[in-house]
Design an enzyme around this catalytic site. Structure first.
Site, PDB file in Angstrom:
ATOM      1  N   SER A  77       0.824  -1.216   0.000  1.00 25.06           N
ATOM      2  CA  SER A  77       0.000   0.000   0.000  1.00 25.06           C
ATOM      3  C   SER A  77       0.857   1.264   0.000  1.00 25.06           C
ATOM      4  O   SER A  77       0.531   2.249  -0.689  1.00 25.06           O
ATOM      5  CB  SER A  77      -0.928   0.005   1.215  1.00 25.06           C
ATOM      6  OG  SER A  77      -1.779  -1.128   1.210  1.00 25.06           O
ATOM      7  N   ASN A  78       1.970   1.267   0.754  1.00 28.40           N
ATOM      8  CA  ASN A  78       2.816   2.454   0.819  1.00 28.40           C
ATOM      9  C   ASN A  78       3.613   2.685  -0.457  1.00 28.40           C
ATOM     10  O   ASN A  78       4.208   3.750  -0.623  1.00 28.40           O
ATOM     11  CB  ASN A  78       3.764   2.350   2.019  1.00 28.40           C
ATOM     12  CG  ASN A  78       3.035   2.575   3.327  1.00 28.40           C
ATOM     13  OD1 ASN A  78       2.679   3.691   3.670  1.00 28.40           O
ATOM     14  ND2 ASN A  78       2.771   1.495   4.044  1.00 28.40           N
ATOM     15  N   LYS A 196       0.163 -11.141   6.160  1.00 36.34           N
ATOM     16  CA  LYS A 196       0.343  -9.819   6.742  1.00 36.34           C
ATOM     17  C   LYS A 196      -1.042  -9.302   7.105  1.00 36.34           C
ATOM     18  O   LYS A 196      -1.905  -9.159   6.234  1.00 36.34           O
ATOM     19  CB  LYS A 196       1.010  -8.855   5.767  1.00 36.34           C
ATOM     20  CG  LYS A 196       1.117  -7.442   6.322  1.00 36.34           C
ATOM     21  CD  LYS A 196       1.437  -6.420   5.241  1.00 36.34           C
ATOM     22  CE  LYS A 196       1.372  -5.001   5.830  1.00 36.34           C
ATOM     23  NZ  LYS A 196       1.501  -3.952   4.793  1.00 36.34           N
ATOM     24  N   SER A 198      -3.016  -6.161   8.602  1.00 34.88           N
ATOM     25  CA  SER A 198      -2.882  -4.742   8.920  1.00 34.88           C
ATOM     26  C   SER A 198      -4.107  -4.172   9.621  1.00 34.88           C
ATOM     27  O   SER A 198      -4.202  -2.954   9.805  1.00 34.88           O
ATOM     28  CB  SER A 198      -2.636  -3.942   7.624  1.00 34.88           C
ATOM     29  OG  SER A 198      -1.420  -4.319   7.026  1.00 34.88           O
ATOM     30  N   GLY A 222       0.920  -5.852  10.559  1.00 32.49           N
ATOM     31  CA  GLY A 222       0.969  -4.899   9.458  1.00 32.49           C
ATOM     32  C   GLY A 222       1.240  -3.470   9.868  1.00 32.49           C
ATOM     33  O   GLY A 222       1.084  -2.554   9.059  1.00 32.49           O
ATOM     34  N   VAL A 239       5.498  -5.817   9.032  1.00 33.18           N
ATOM     35  CA  VAL A 239       5.703  -4.951   7.873  1.00 33.18           C
ATOM     36  C   VAL A 239       5.208  -3.579   8.317  1.00 33.18           C
ATOM     37  O   VAL A 239       4.007  -3.360   8.455  1.00 33.18           O
ATOM     38  CB  VAL A 239       4.926  -5.439   6.642  1.00 33.18           C
ATOM     39  CG1 VAL A 239       5.158  -4.507   5.452  1.00 33.18           C
ATOM     40  CG2 VAL A 239       5.328  -6.869   6.289  1.00 33.18           C
TER      41      VAL A 239
END
Length: 327
Positions: A77-78, A196, A198, A222, A239
């Site tokens: 996403s980042n 992962k 989040s 996440g 992460v």
């Protein structure tokens, strides 16, 4: 579409078994790749004209590579992956593979909306150097994304992927939590390493760890905001967007948890909560990139339609770091 030669190579690889060696981390005897550790989700730098700035990407990686990360997540996403073309997504993964230290893992976000497109992207990312594929839940038709639909999707991707798969649930962006029952079913697939998560629900993370305990299934938190709690419940790493700016501190929190120094871990975790919230839920990628500029990395602009922070937002962001002693 995948060409006949690509499909042929995928099928040949599958016929030799899914537990093949992956850059030396798998034993080739059924043991899955160990993904335990901390990963920064690498941002995608852009120029003033919104082109991918591969030079700045490489500069950031050289700096991040000096920290004791297990590896890097690219096109999460980042990384602003929804705003990149398919060719840009692959080129970013390729450049990261060429630049990053050879002893680190590269987890590449290959998720697309359709199963077919996800398979194609996963195969392509494997070809340019990804060690594992991190696959976000398809969500455009979220009302029809039942457990059965998601199990079918991930099973097909894992069946055809030449590299291991990591499930990725990020409900803040997708509006969809990967159901626990689907995770439990998918944990039994020989080419699915872990997940992962989040969402920030530590009871859910603990439940997933508990219900998949008989499988070689690895859960990554996440976000740095609930990293300590996730380790306490059996997660193997994280992460963490915050690791792009406070990487040494996030890795220190990992060490404190792994060595049972819970009182010191708690103190550090407390000081990371507000900065983490600032670069994730509160100000998002524009906030993270602005903070990277302050900490000696290149953040730069986001790609439209994301907008830079207002002066008031920037001041609030700075306060979240200064009040906790980081600036």
């Amino acid at each position: 579409m995948l060409g006949p030669q690509v499909w042929s190579s995928v099928r040949q690889g599958l016929s030799r078994g899914l537990s093949r060696n992956v850059r030396g981390w798998a034993s080739g005897e059924g043991k899955k790749v160990d993904i335990a550790g901390i990963y920064p989700p690498v941002t995608t730098p852009f120029t003033a004209t919104a082109e991918v700035d591969y030079g700045k990407l490489e500069e950031n990686l050289h700096k991040l590579g000096t920290l004791p990360f297990r590896g890097f997540v690219v096109q999460g996403s980042n990384g602003e992956f929804p705003f990149l073309t398919s060719s840009e997504r692959l080129e970013v993964v390729s450049r990261v593979r060429q630049t990053m230290p050879k002893d680190r893992l590269l987890l590449a976000g290959s998720g697309c909306e359709s199963t077919q497109a996800t398979v194609e992207m996963t195969v392509s990312m494997a070809q340019v150097g990804a060690d594992a594929a991190m696959v976000v839940t398809p969500c455009y038709y979220r009302g029809r994304m039942s457990s059965a639909a998601l199990i079918h999707h991930y099973t097909k991707v894992a069946d055809l992927s030449p590299i291991p798969v990591v499930l990725y649930s990020v409900p803040a962006n997708t509006g969809l939590d990967l159901p626990v029952d689907a995770v439990v079913t998918l944990s039994q697939h020989p080419n699915i390493l872990g997940m992962k998560d989040s969402g920030g629900d530590v009871t859910r993370i603990g439940l997933i760890v508990h219900k998949t305990r008989k499988q070689d299934f690895q859960v990554l938190a996440g976000s740095a905001g609930f990293l300590m709690a996730s380790y306490a419940l059996g997660a193997v790493g994280g992460v963490c967007a915050l690791a792009n700016v406070l990487g040494a501190q996030v890795c220190q929190l990992e060490r404190l948890c792994l060595t049972g120094q819970w009182e010191d871990a708690q103190k550090l975790q407390h000081r990371l909560i507000e900065p983490n919230t600032a670069v994730t839920r509160r100000f998002g990628i524009p906030g993270l990139k602005k903070t990277m500029d302050w900490f000696g990395y290149y953040g730069g602009p986001c790609r439209a339609p994301l907008q830079e922070l207002s002066p008031a937002e920037e001041e609030a962001l700075r306060m979240d770091f200064t009040s906790n002693g980081w600036l």
